[in-house]
Design a protein around this motif. Structure first.
Motif, mmCIF file in Angstrom:
data_model
loop_
_atom_site.group_PDB
_atom_site.id
_atom_site.type_symbol
_atom_site.label_atom_id
_atom_site.label_comp_id
_atom_site.label_asym_id
_atom_site.label_seq_id
_atom_site.Cartn_x
_atom_site.Cartn_y
_atom_site.Cartn_z
ATOM 1 N N ASP A 1 -7.153 3.865 -5.381
ATOM 2 C CA ASP A 1 -8.427 4.194 -6.015
ATOM 3 C C ASP A 1 -9.414 3.097 -5.679
ATOM 4 N N THR B 1 -2.457 1.388 -7.033
ATOM 5 C CA THR B 1 -1.738 1.487 -8.303
ATOM 6 C C THR B 1 -0.394 2.143 -8.019
ATOM 7 N N ALA B 2 0.658 1.640 -8.653
ATOM 8 C CA ALA B 2 1.988 2.094 -8.273
ATOM 9 C C ALA B 2 2.980 1.998 -9.425
ATOM 10 N N ARG B 3 4.091 2.720 -9.251
ATOM 11 C CA ARG B 3 5.197 2.664 -10.207
ATOM 12 C C ARG B 3 6.486 2.358 -9.462
ATOM 13 N N GLN C 1 -0.206 -3.158 -9.679
ATOM 14 C CA GLN C 1 -1.498 -3.036 -9.021
ATOM 15 C C GLN C 1 -1.642 -4.129 -7.970
ATOM 16 N N THR D 1 -8.109 -0.567 -4.867
ATOM 17 C CA THR D 1 -6.931 -0.957 -5.634
ATOM 18 C C THR D 1 -5.771 0.003 -5.403
ATOM 19 N N GLN E 1 4.764 -0.884 -13.858
ATOM 20 C CA GLN E 1 3.467 -0.409 -13.384
ATOM 21 C C GLN E 1 2.799 -1.566 -12.653
ATOM 22 N N VAL F 1 2.698 6.058 -5.776
ATOM 23 C CA VAL F 1 1.648 5.162 -5.290
ATOM 24 C C VAL F 1 0.357 5.944 -5.125
#
Length: 261
Positions: free
Chosen positions: A152, A157-159, A170, A155, A168, A149
């Motif tokens: 930015d 953003t993560a897996r 967001q 936002t 993937q 995680v």
């Protein structure tokens, strides 16, 4: 403006101890030592990493629990969190995950946040649904069970790694995030961190501070309850097979009798 991260942590009975229920079928916290839930340490670790990358973030750890929960908060502060909030009230005793989520959501709204971080589950109740309940009560996105995680700007953003695929993801902040034990090992408190934690602020709130009525939480407000308990059966002696040339047959017969083969 600093990124405001609130990490929800839980004070749980030590899993290596002899955990049991009290007379009212709630967890007997006097029978075993308590500690910061190991899975919540992963959530705190990811919050600390996000703060290090951001360079301008404030981390608050939030817990609901008895007096002993201060121990969990002190460890989180010694790991690097900036401040802590402890919600405690005698009426909270016996709350289920729904009641706990109400208390945490009210506390989060009062404290203010951009990102709520959680572990994947607690090591005692292990329902794993608290992050989703928080997101629903707060009306914000949830991005859960993450292996990676980052934040930015505005936002997340993560897996998320599953058995068959990797996703993937967001989401816009504010959001609720939970991470798994595959997200990265939690750091150990340093001596400097332990000493610094003694000077950090722990705020204490009760239900009246959150505009919650006692009847909404605790055993009286719980939607789930333990109705009966039984001691775990004693382990029986195993079957010893003495191999005098027929050991393989005896083992096969035993497995077939137990319907393993």
């Amino acid at each position: 403006m600093s990124l405001r991260i609130v990490v929800c942590v839980k004070y749980v009975p030590d899993a290596s101890g002899d955990r049991r229920f009290a007379e009212d079928y709630t967890t007997d916290r006097e029978a075993v030592d308590g500690l910061l839930s190991e899975l919540d340490e992963y959530g705190l670790e990811q919050a600390l990493r996000i703060a290090e990358v951001s360079g301008d973030a404030e981390i608050t750890v939030l817990t609901v629990g008895p007096d002993g929960a201060n121990d969990a908060l002190h460890k989180a502060l010694s790991m690097g969190a900036d401040q802590a909030i402890h919600v405690k009230d005698e009426a909270i005793h016996g709350s289920d995950v729904l009641g706990t989520s109400l208390i945490l959501a009210k506390a989060l709204a009062k404290a203010g946040f951009d990102l709520v971080m959680c572990g994947m589950a607690s090591t005692d109740a292990a329902t794993g649904i608290l992050p989703a309940l928080l997101a629903e009560r707060l009306g914000i996105p949830q991005v859960t069970l993450l292996s990676e995680v980052a934040v930015d700007g505005g936002t997340v953003t993560a897996r998320r790694d599953g058995d068959a695929a990797t996703e993937q993801l967001q989401a816009a902040v504010p959001a609720v995030v939970s991470v798994t034990d595959q997200s990265g090992e939690a750091r150990y408190p340093s001596f400097k961190g332990i000493m610094a934690a003694k000077k950090k602020v722990i705020q204490t709130w009760d239900l009246s501070d959150l505009d919650i009525e006692a009847e909404q939480v605790g055993l009286a407000g719980a939607c789930t309850a333990v109705e009966a308990v039984a001691a775990r059966p004693a382990r029986s002696a195993g079957t010893v097979v003495k191999d005098e040339g027929e050991g393989g047959k005896q083992l096969a017969a035993f497995l077939a009798e137990q319907k393993f083969i």
